[in-house]
Design a protein around this motif. Structure first.
Motif, PDB file in Angstrom:
ATOM      1  N   UNK A 164      -1.894  12.146  12.620  1.00 42.43           N
ATOM      2  CA  UNK A 164      -2.462  11.542  11.411  1.00 42.43           C
ATOM      3  C   UNK A 164      -2.152  10.050  11.369  1.00 42.43           C
ATOM      4  N   UNK A 165      -3.181   9.258  11.092  1.00 44.06           N
ATOM      5  CA  UNK A 165      -2.992   7.807  10.979  1.00 44.06           C
ATOM      6  C   UNK A 165      -3.011   7.349   9.520  1.00 44.06           C
ATOM      7  N   UNK A 166      -3.658   8.132   8.639  1.00 42.76           N
ATOM      8  CA  UNK A 166      -3.733   7.763   7.222  1.00 42.76           C
ATOM      9  C   UNK A 166      -3.819   9.031   6.388  1.00 42.76           C
ATOM     10  N   UNK A 167      -3.031   9.079   5.362  1.00 41.04           N
ATOM     11  CA  UNK A 167      -3.016  10.235   4.476  1.00 41.04           C
ATOM     12  C   UNK A 167      -3.140   9.742   3.037  1.00 41.04           C
ATOM     13  N   UNK A 168      -3.881  10.500   2.241  1.00 41.53           N
ATOM     14  CA  UNK A 168      -3.995  10.197   0.817  1.00 41.53           C
ATOM     15  C   UNK A 168      -3.590  11.442   0.041  1.00 41.53           C
ATOM     16  N   UNK A 169      -2.683  11.257  -0.908  1.00 36.84           N
ATOM     17  CA  UNK A 169      -2.184  12.364  -1.721  1.00 36.84           C
ATOM     18  C   UNK A 169      -2.553  12.105  -3.171  1.00 36.84           C
ATOM     19  N   UNK A 170      -3.094  13.125  -3.806  1.00 32.81           N
ATOM     20  CA  UNK A 170      -3.462  13.055  -5.215  1.00 32.81           C
ATOM     21  C   UNK A 170      -2.566  14.027  -5.976  1.00 32.81           C
ATOM     22  N   UNK A 171      -1.942  13.544  -7.028  1.00 30.71           N
ATOM     23  CA  UNK A 171      -1.026  14.367  -7.822  1.00 30.71           C
ATOM     24  C   UNK A 171      -1.512  14.477  -9.261  1.00 30.71           C
ATOM     25  N   UNK A 172      -1.372  15.672  -9.819  1.00 31.29           N
ATOM     26  CA  UNK A 172      -1.703  15.860 -11.227  1.00 31.29           C
ATOM     27  C   UNK A 172      -0.640  15.207 -12.107  1.00 31.29           C
ATOM     28  N   UNK A 173       0.580  15.063 -11.570  1.00 35.73           N
ATOM     29  CA  UNK A 173       1.681  14.451 -12.312  1.00 35.73           C
ATOM     30  C   UNK A 173       2.498  13.602 -11.346  1.00 35.73           C
ATOM     31  N   UNK A 174       2.521  12.293 -11.535  1.00 38.80           N
ATOM     32  CA  UNK A 174       3.232  11.387 -10.628  1.00 38.80           C
ATOM     33  C   UNK A 174       4.729  11.682 -10.590  1.00 38.80           C
ATOM     34  N   UNK A 175       5.245  12.349 -11.606  1.00 41.06           N
ATOM     35  CA  UNK A 175       6.664  12.711 -11.612  1.00 41.06           C
ATOM     36  C   UNK A 175       6.996  13.755 -10.547  1.00 41.06           C
TER      37      UNK A 175
END
Length: 170
Positions: A116-127
């Motif tokens: 993997x060269x780039x990953x994007x993570x989406x969170x419902x809660x940044x905590x």
């Protein structure tokens, strides 16, 4: 003295070897080439969809991943268990399952998540960032890929985490 843009032009501008007077006439407008003729000459990049039964099936008009120009572009993966279609319980379990789903897609394409060269993570809660970050360090090894992480208002199926990746095929 103040310079004006008109002072910088030494001779009347010519477009496609037509003087300005002709450029603005109806004759030129009717005969000038359009951009459409150029679009037909642009080579298209082959894009190949990737599918595996070892990851959740796409639930809309998209592919689990696509291969193009030596890279695998995955769709965002939730922590869905492929066999049941249910979300894993809790953010840590969902993150582990999302990574497992990504690994299954990578395997189907002939690569590994380690490329993997780039990953994007989406969170419902940044905590919950620390929990997901911990899981990432357990399932991936250094050097880690470039990564972005965002808190979003909501994720599909009320998931806590969604992860997408760009993976090198080399």
């Amino acid at each position: 003295p103040t310079r004006r843009s008109s002072d910088l032009i030494e001779s009347p501008p010519i477009v496609q070897n037509f003087p300005i007077e002709y450029r603005h006439s109806a004759d030129f407008a009717a005969t000038r080439p359009t951009c459409a003729h150029r679009l037909r000459r642009i080579p298209t990049m082959p894009v190949n969809p990737v599918h595996t039964d070892n990851a959740p099936a796409a639930i809309g008009a998209y592919s689990q991943a696509t291969l193009a120009e030596g890279f695998l572009f995955t769709s965002g993966q939730l922590g869905l268990v492929p066999a049941t279609g249910a979300l894993a319980e809790g953010v840590e379990a969902q993150a582990r399952q999302a990574f497992a789903n990504l690994e299954a897609i990578c395997a189907a394409a002939g690569t590994t998540l380690g490329n993997t060269v780039k990953m994007t993570i989406f969170l419902a809660d940044i905590n919950e960032f620390a929990v997901v970050n911990k899981v990432m360090t357990e399932v991936m090894s250094e050097p880690y890929p470039a990564r972005s992480c965002f808190a979003v208002a909501a994720l599909p199926k009320a998931a806590r985490v969604e992860i997408e990746a760009v993976v090198s095929m080399q």
